[in-house]
Design a protein around this motif. Structure first.
Motif, PDB file in Angstrom:
ATOM      1  N   HIS A   1     -45.888  -2.756 -22.929  1.00 17.12           N
ATOM      2  CA  HIS A   1     -44.652  -2.472 -22.193  1.00 17.12           C
ATOM      3  C   HIS A   1     -43.795  -1.449 -22.938  1.00 17.12           C
ATOM      4  CE1 HIS A   1     -43.228  -5.580 -25.078  1.00 17.12           C
ATOM      5  NE2 HIS A   1     -42.075  -4.939 -24.981  1.00 17.12           N
ATOM      6  N   TYR A   2     -42.816  -0.917 -22.211  1.00 19.57           N
ATOM      7  CA  TYR A   2     -41.791  -0.067 -22.830  1.00 19.57           C
ATOM      8  C   TYR A   2     -40.551  -0.919 -23.051  1.00 19.57           C
ATOM      9  CZ  TYR A   2     -44.355   4.199 -21.571  1.00 19.57           C
ATOM     10  OH  TYR A   2     -45.286   5.195 -21.458  1.00 19.57           O
ATOM     11  N   LEU A   3     -39.882  -0.647 -24.164  1.00 21.45           N
ATOM     12  CA  LEU A   3     -38.624  -1.333 -24.430  1.00 21.45           C
ATOM     13  C   LEU A   3     -37.499  -0.311 -24.194  1.00 21.45           C
ATOM     14  CD1 LEU A   3     -37.681  -4.133 -25.351  1.00 21.45           C
ATOM     15  CD2 LEU A   3     -37.467  -3.198 -27.667  1.00 21.45           C
ATOM     16  N   VAL A   4     -36.705  -0.564 -23.161  1.00 21.97           N
ATOM     17  CA  VAL A   4     -35.711   0.431 -22.724  1.00 21.97           C
ATOM     18  C   VAL A   4     -34.319   0.044 -23.222  1.00 21.97           C
ATOM     19  CG1 VAL A   4     -34.633   1.546 -20.719  1.00 21.97           C
ATOM     20  CG2 VAL A   4     -37.080   0.994 -20.682  1.00 21.97           C
ATOM     21  N   ASN A   5     -33.662   1.039 -23.855  1.00 21.32           N
ATOM     22  CA  ASN A   5     -32.295   0.847 -24.341  1.00 21.32           C
ATOM     23  C   ASN A   5     -31.456   2.081 -24.023  1.00 21.32           C
ATOM     24  OD1 ASN A   5     -31.810  -1.731 -25.958  1.00 21.32           O
ATOM     25  ND2 ASN A   5     -33.815  -1.052 -26.706  1.00 21.32           N
TER      26      ASN A   5
ATOM     27  N   ALA B   1     -33.439  -6.615 -11.642  1.00 20.24           N
ATOM     28  CA  ALA B   1     -33.262  -8.022 -12.001  1.00 20.24           C
ATOM     29  C   ALA B   1     -33.881  -8.323 -13.371  1.00 20.24           C
ATOM     30  CB  ALA B   1     -33.882  -8.917 -10.931  1.00 20.24           C
ATOM     31  N   SER B   2     -34.470  -7.316 -14.015  1.00 17.39           N
ATOM     32  CA  SER B   2     -35.075  -7.529 -15.330  1.00 17.39           C
ATOM     33  C   SER B   2     -34.000  -7.971 -16.327  1.00 17.39           C
ATOM     34  CB  SER B   2     -35.699  -6.235 -15.866  1.00 17.39           C
ATOM     35  OG  SER B   2     -36.554  -5.658 -14.926  1.00 17.39           O
ATOM     36  N   PRO B   3     -34.337  -8.902 -17.236  1.00 13.84           N
ATOM     37  CA  PRO B   3     -33.368  -9.293 -18.260  1.00 13.84           C
ATOM     38  C   PRO B   3     -32.914  -8.078 -19.069  1.00 13.84           C
ATOM     39  CG  PRO B   3     -35.287 -10.761 -18.268  1.00 13.84           C
ATOM     40  CD  PRO B   3     -35.611  -9.642 -17.333  1.00 13.84           C
ATOM     41  N   GLY B   4     -31.629  -7.993 -19.344  1.00 12.54           N
ATOM     42  CA  GLY B   4     -31.096  -6.894 -20.150  1.00 12.54           C
ATOM     43  C   GLY B   4     -30.466  -5.777 -19.332  1.00 12.54           C
ATOM     44  N   VAL B   5     -30.594  -5.836 -17.976  1.00 14.32           N
ATOM     45  CA  VAL B   5     -29.959  -4.818 -17.127  1.00 14.32           C
ATOM     46  C   VAL B   5     -28.602  -5.342 -16.657  1.00 14.32           C
ATOM     47  CG1 VAL B   5     -30.102  -3.480 -14.985  1.00 14.32           C
ATOM     48  CG2 VAL B   5     -32.190  -3.997 -16.282  1.00 14.32           C
ATOM     49  N   SER B   6     -27.547  -4.532 -16.826  1.00 13.25           N
ATOM     50  CA  SER B   6     -26.254  -4.928 -16.271  1.00 13.25           C
ATOM     51  C   SER B   6     -25.567  -3.711 -15.678  1.00 13.25           C
ATOM     52  CB  SER B   6     -25.371  -5.569 -17.351  1.00 13.25           C
ATOM     53  OG  SER B   6     -25.165  -4.649 -18.391  1.00 13.25           O
ATOM     54  N   THR B   7     -24.686  -3.937 -14.721  1.00 13.23           N
ATOM     55  CA  THR B   7     -23.988  -2.827 -14.082  1.00 13.23           C
ATOM     56  C   THR B   7     -22.493  -3.096 -14.046  1.00 13.23           C
ATOM     57  OG1 THR B   7     -24.133  -3.814 -11.886  1.00 13.23           O
ATOM     58  CG2 THR B   7     -25.917  -2.350 -12.509  1.00 13.23           C
TER      59      THR B   7
ATOM     60  N   CYS C   1     -21.795   3.301 -10.425  1.00 14.61           N
ATOM     61  CA  CYS C   1     -21.713   2.323 -11.507  1.00 14.61           C
ATOM     62  C   CYS C   1     -22.076   2.990 -12.815  1.00 14.61           C
ATOM     63  CB  CYS C   1     -22.722   1.188 -11.295  1.00 14.61           C
ATOM     64  SG  CYS C   1     -22.368   0.177  -9.867  1.00 14.61           S
ATOM     65  N   GLN C   2     -21.672   2.355 -13.887  1.00 16.72           N
ATOM     66  CA  GLN C   2     -22.348   2.601 -15.151  1.00 16.72           C
ATOM     67  C   GLN C   2     -23.347   1.465 -15.308  1.00 16.72           C
ATOM     68  OE1 GLN C   2     -19.979   3.574 -18.571  1.00 16.72           O
ATOM     69  NE2 GLN C   2     -21.791   3.867 -19.857  1.00 16.72           N
ATOM     70  N   THR C   3     -24.542   1.794 -15.765  1.00 18.75           N
ATOM     71  CA  THR C   3     -25.625   0.822 -15.851  1.00 18.75           C
ATOM     72  C   THR C   3     -26.100   0.759 -17.300  1.00 18.75           C
ATOM     73  OG1 THR C   3     -26.248   1.421 -13.614  1.00 18.75           O
ATOM     74  CG2 THR C   3     -27.869   0.194 -14.867  1.00 18.75           C
ATOM     75  N   PHE C   4     -26.244  -0.446 -17.805  1.00 20.53           N
ATOM     76  CA  PHE C   4     -26.603  -0.615 -19.216  1.00 20.53           C
ATOM     77  C   PHE C   4     -27.975  -1.266 -19.334  1.00 20.53           C
ATOM     78  CE2 PHE C   4     -22.044  -0.824 -18.607  1.00 20.53           C
ATOM     79  CZ  PHE C   4     -21.560   0.070 -19.545  1.00 20.53           C
ATOM     80  N   PHE C   5     -28.769  -0.779 -20.302  1.00 19.58           N
ATOM     81  CA  PHE C   5     -30.085  -1.358 -20.575  1.00 19.58           C
ATOM     82  C   PHE C   5     -30.101  -1.852 -22.015  1.00 19.58           C
ATOM     83  CE2 PHE C   5     -30.871   2.474 -17.831  1.00 19.58           C
ATOM     84  CZ  PHE C   5     -30.898   1.775 -16.629  1.00 19.58           C
ATOM     85  N   ASP C   6     -30.312  -3.160 -22.169  1.00 19.31           N
ATOM     86  CA  ASP C   6     -30.303  -3.749 -23.504  1.00 19.31           C
ATOM     87  C   ASP C   6     -31.638  -4.467 -23.715  1.00 19.31           C
ATOM     88  OD1 ASP C   6     -29.609  -4.883 -25.909  1.00 19.31           O
ATOM     89  OD2 ASP C   6     -28.333  -6.432 -25.016  1.00 19.31           O
ATOM     90  N   ASN C   7     -32.559  -3.771 -24.412  1.00 18.70           N
ATOM     91  CA  ASN C   7     -33.900  -4.318 -24.655  1.00 18.70           C
ATOM     92  C   ASN C   7     -34.584  -4.790 -23.368  1.00 18.70           C
ATOM     93  OD1 ASN C   7     -34.090  -3.871 -27.434  1.00 18.70           O
ATOM     94  ND2 ASN C   7     -32.833  -5.694 -27.863  1.00 18.70           N
ATOM     95  N   VAL C   8     -34.607  -3.902 -22.383  1.00 18.47           N
ATOM     96  CA  VAL C   8     -35.273  -4.221 -21.118  1.00 18.47           C
ATOM     97  C   VAL C   8     -36.769  -3.958 -21.259  1.00 18.47           C
ATOM     98  CG1 VAL C   8     -35.397  -3.700 -18.656  1.00 18.47           C
ATOM     99  CG2 VAL C   8     -33.200  -3.563 -19.850  1.00 18.47           C
ATOM    100  N   GLN C   9     -37.588  -4.961 -20.946  1.00 21.09           N
ATOM    101  CA  GLN C   9     -39.040  -4.795 -21.031  1.00 21.09           C
ATOM    102  C   GLN C   9     -39.583  -4.314 -19.689  1.00 21.09           C
ATOM    103  OE1 GLN C   9     -41.204  -8.091 -22.718  1.00 21.09           O
ATOM    104  NE2 GLN C   9     -39.652  -8.451 -24.305  1.00 21.09           N
TER     105      GLN C   9
END
Lengths: 378, 395
Positions: free
Chosen positions: B155-159, B198-204, B217-225
């Protein structure tokens, strides 16, 4: 009709562009000016234009013309604009032919073949005031003998000095400003009472101030109905305006091409000036404006060929847009060339002069904006 | 041609039988537009039925292949369908970034599994997509984006963070530009990832605009797999896809905002009603001149769209014109809104009033200012024209 050129029209474009580039380039325009050519154009080139079918582009085949339509006429005018080719194309092949097509069978049989052969020049003597106002006809035509007697002054007659026949708008009834009561006459410029005062213009083309002093014309020289000249005049002017739009599109095209070339060559501050964003954005904006002018012009020419009710509106759209764009393109051309653009030795100034003259001919963009607003009822 | 006439007759009959009467009414409010998605809230049953029926026929995306949920229609048939829909004033059943933006890129760059998975759901309006392009530090200079996707084997780890993500708070999935190779030159280290919001680590977090609304929106990715199979195209080749997709976006923004279309009332008609005539001339002559100039440009622009389309069809195309249409179309729309504000005068300043639509003009005016910023600013479009069309030298 799709808003593109047909295969036939693409061929006409290729041949017109090749012809004017070879036969009447900007260098010839310069030489005509420098030698103070009394005609303002080359009779030799005009004869060749007749051979090519350009002089008869709007003349029916039954009268020896090529009958290629307004889009083709515009294509020819655009190529002339690109090369600043001077010829009585507008006055004779466009205005003259369109007017005569509203004449009697005898008038058509007499003039149309001569137009197509390049053997007879016409000029439209309509404008009296300095600002174009086609209803402003103060020249009078009073019944006299078996015809009329004309009195008045036509201030701005393009190719008026070289014309073999003048198409004169005069008032047989009504008041200055009325549409009704205008009548068109075919007038021999060598007739008694006609004086032509030639004047060289800023673009080195010829125009004349024509004074009519008790000029006697025959009843057979009335073009169209007595008092019904306005409708014909509008059609003649619209054909001319659309073709002027096409010519100005050509003027814009070459001004722009010269300017972009210059931006790629000229170096200042150790780099090509075309790398400066201040100039890039102006050039890119100009590119867009020229594309808009092209669309409007093609639509107007097509609408004339289709005989559409909306043709006058599209013609005004084209004349207004192509006029403003030609002014912008040539002004920006001079500015971006810097000092060299102000020199007589360099060609870009010629384009600015022609753009201004064409803008002022048969209504500038303010005139045509007003006409469009009236068309839409505001 | 006989086949096409048969198709027209069948289409007309089907639309008559299947398009609910409510869906033939003009669009009045934002919720008259259906965006689909997992959490779709239909305004009424007619809206749901219309989407389901059109989606089942693939007519939300008439020209996509039938195997991917499309209608499988030819260009000519799709034109007939559009004409027949216009004839009965049928609303579009579905508005979707999946249709307008991602779909064409998926068809060109996606693998078979991705097309089979995503395209039918887009066509039926089951999944709503958003676009993850701009970042707080990467606007006009999009290729300098820094959202990272680290290769973790399976997987990719997205930040990182994206901004101006339209309707991210309502979207189900995102198509997202990420940096997979931080060492490569900036255009070459970018990849194109698809993942579930809906992946864990995604917030808007919605952004409130000057118009008062929050479409972005601003969208944040925190260690999204993100599973590796969600990479579209090749790793490091994402910029090519991004540009392809931007071209579609530009056409959409430039085209939809042109004043040449017959849908919206002309500025002069609005002015006539508002200001009135005096001797057949608009009673405000200074404004009249501005309006006439605007309408000349608007008509010339509409004709240019028509000509570009005709040239493209006939192979006479001059190319690279989407930047021109985006630039000129959005500038014209802004000018239109400025004129409408002038025409309405102090009435146009109303922000809230007794009527539900009282503040609409001021809000639309403010919204229009974004037209020449989103999807590549006017200045970026001029840069593209200077470089690609005029071939002017780089700085």
């Amino acid at each position: 009709m799709p808003l593109i050129l047909t295969d036939d029209q693409l061929m006409i474009r290729d041949s017109a562009e090749g012809f004017f580039k070879d036969e009447a380039p900007v260098a010839q325009h310069r030489s005509l000016r420098d030698t103070a050519n009394p005609d303002g154009f080359s009779r030799d080139v005009w004869a060749k234009m007749a051979e090519m079918g350009f002089a008869g582009v709007l003349v029916p085949e039954s009268h020896g013309g090529a009958d290629m339509g307004h889009v083709a006429a515009g294509i020819i005018m655009e190529a002339m604009g690109k090369n600043l080719s001077a010829a009585p194309m507008l006055s004779t092949a466009v205005l003259g032919a369109t007017a005569i097509k509203h004449g009697t069978p005898e008038q058509q049989a007499k003039y149309l073949p001569l137009i197509a052969q390049g053997a007879h020049l016409l000029a439209l003597a309509a404008d009296e005031a300095a600002r174009h106002k086609p209803n402003h006809v103060a020249t009078t035509a009073t019944p006299s003998g078996n015809g009329f007697r004309l009195n008045g002054v036509k201030g701005f007659v393009v190719d008026g000095g070289v014309a073999d026949t003048l198409i004169v708008a005069a008032r047989t009834s009504g008041e200055v400003g009325d549409t009704a009561g205008i009548t068109l006459f075919l007038v021999d410029p060598n007739a008694e009472g006609v004086t032509r005062e030639a004047r060289a213009m800023v673009d080195s083309r010829g125009a004349a101030r024509v004074t009519l002093n008790d000029v006697q014309v025959d009843g057979a020289d009335v073009l169209g109905e007595v008092g019904g000249g306005h409708a014909i005049l509008e059609k003649v002017l619209d054909a001319g305006r659309a073709c002027l739009a096409a010519e100005m599109l050509g003027v814009s095209g070459t001004s722009f091409a010269m300017t972009v070339d210059y931006l790629k060559q000229r170096e200042q501050f150790g780099q090509k000036i075309g790398s400066f964003q201040a100039l890039q954005h102006r050039a890119a904006h100009l590119f867009c404006e020229i594309e808009l002018a092209r669309s409007a012009t093609l639509k107007a020419l097509q609408a004339l060929d289709e005989g559409s009710d909306r043709a006058p509106m599209y013609v005004s759209l084209a004349k207004a847009k192509a006029g403003d764009v030609a002014i912008l393109a040539s002004n920006e051309g001079v500015q971006m060339h810097g000092g060299i653009g102000m020199t007589d030795e360099y060609d870009i100034g010629f384009f600015m002069k022609r753009a201004r003259a064409a803008q002022e001919t048969f209504g500038d963009s303010a005139f045509h904006s007003d006409r469009i607003a009236r068309t839409f009822g505001y | 041609m006989a086949d096409l006439e048969t198709f027209r007759a069948e289409t007309r009959a089907w639309l008559e039988a299947n398009c609910p009467p409510e869906m033939r009414e003009p669009i009045r409010d934002d919720d008259d537009v259906c965006w689909g998605g997992r959490n779709v809230k239909f305004k009424n049953d007619a809206q749901r039925v219309w989407l389901e029926r059109m989606g089942a026929k693939g007519w939300t995306v008439p020209e996509w292949p039938a195997e991917y949920g499309g209608g499988g229609l030819s260009r000519a048939e799709a034109k007939v369908l559009a004409e027949e829909m216009r004839r009965i004033k049928a609303r579009s059943p579905l508005s979707s970034f999946g249709i307008w933006m991602l779909g064409p890129a998926l068809l060109k760059y996606g693998n078979e599994a991705q097309k089979k998975e995503h395209l039918p759901k887009i066509a039926r309006g089951e999944i709503r997509w958003c676009q993850g392009y701009s970042e707080p530090g990467a606007g006009s200079d999009l290729a300098s984006l820094r959202t990272s996707a680290e290769d973790k084997g399976d997987h990719y780890l997205v930040n990182g963070s994206k901004v101006w993500t339209s309707y991210a708070d309502k979207a189900d999935w995102i198509f997202c530009l990420v940096r997979t190779d931080p060492a490569a030159p900036k255009h070459l280290g970018i990849s194109f990832l698809l993942f579930d919001m809906a992946s864990p680590g995604v917030s808007t977090s919605p952004i409130k605009l000057i118009s008062g609304s929050s479409p972005f929106c601003q969208t944040f990715f925190d260690n999204v797999q993100v599973p590796k199979e969600n990479l579209m195209g090749t790793a490091g080749k994402g910029w090519e896809i991004a540009k392809y997709l931007l071209t579609h976006e530009r056409d959409m923004i430039g085209g939809s905002d042109s004043t040449g279309g017959g849908q919206r009332d002309s500025v002069s008609n609005i002015a006539k009603r508002q200001i009135g005539l005096d001797a057949a001339i608009l009673a405000d002559t200074a404004l009249r001149t501005d309006i006439a100039r605007h309408e000349i440009d608007a008509m010339a622009f509409g004709l240019t769209m028509e000509r570009v389309l005709a040239e493209t069809k006939s192979g006479q195309g001059t190319g690279a014109l989407s930047s021109m249409l985006k630039y000129y179309g959005t500038e014209l729309n802004k000018q239109r809104m400025e004129l409408l504000m002038s025409i309405r005068g102090s009435d146009g300043l109303t922000w809230e009033g007794p009527e539900p639509r009282d503040g609409d003009l001021a809000r639309s005016w403010l919204r229009s200012r974004a037209n020449s910023i989103e999807g590549g600013t006017s200045e970026v479009q001029l840069n593209i024209i200077a470089k690609r069309v005029l071939d002017l030298p780089g700085a």
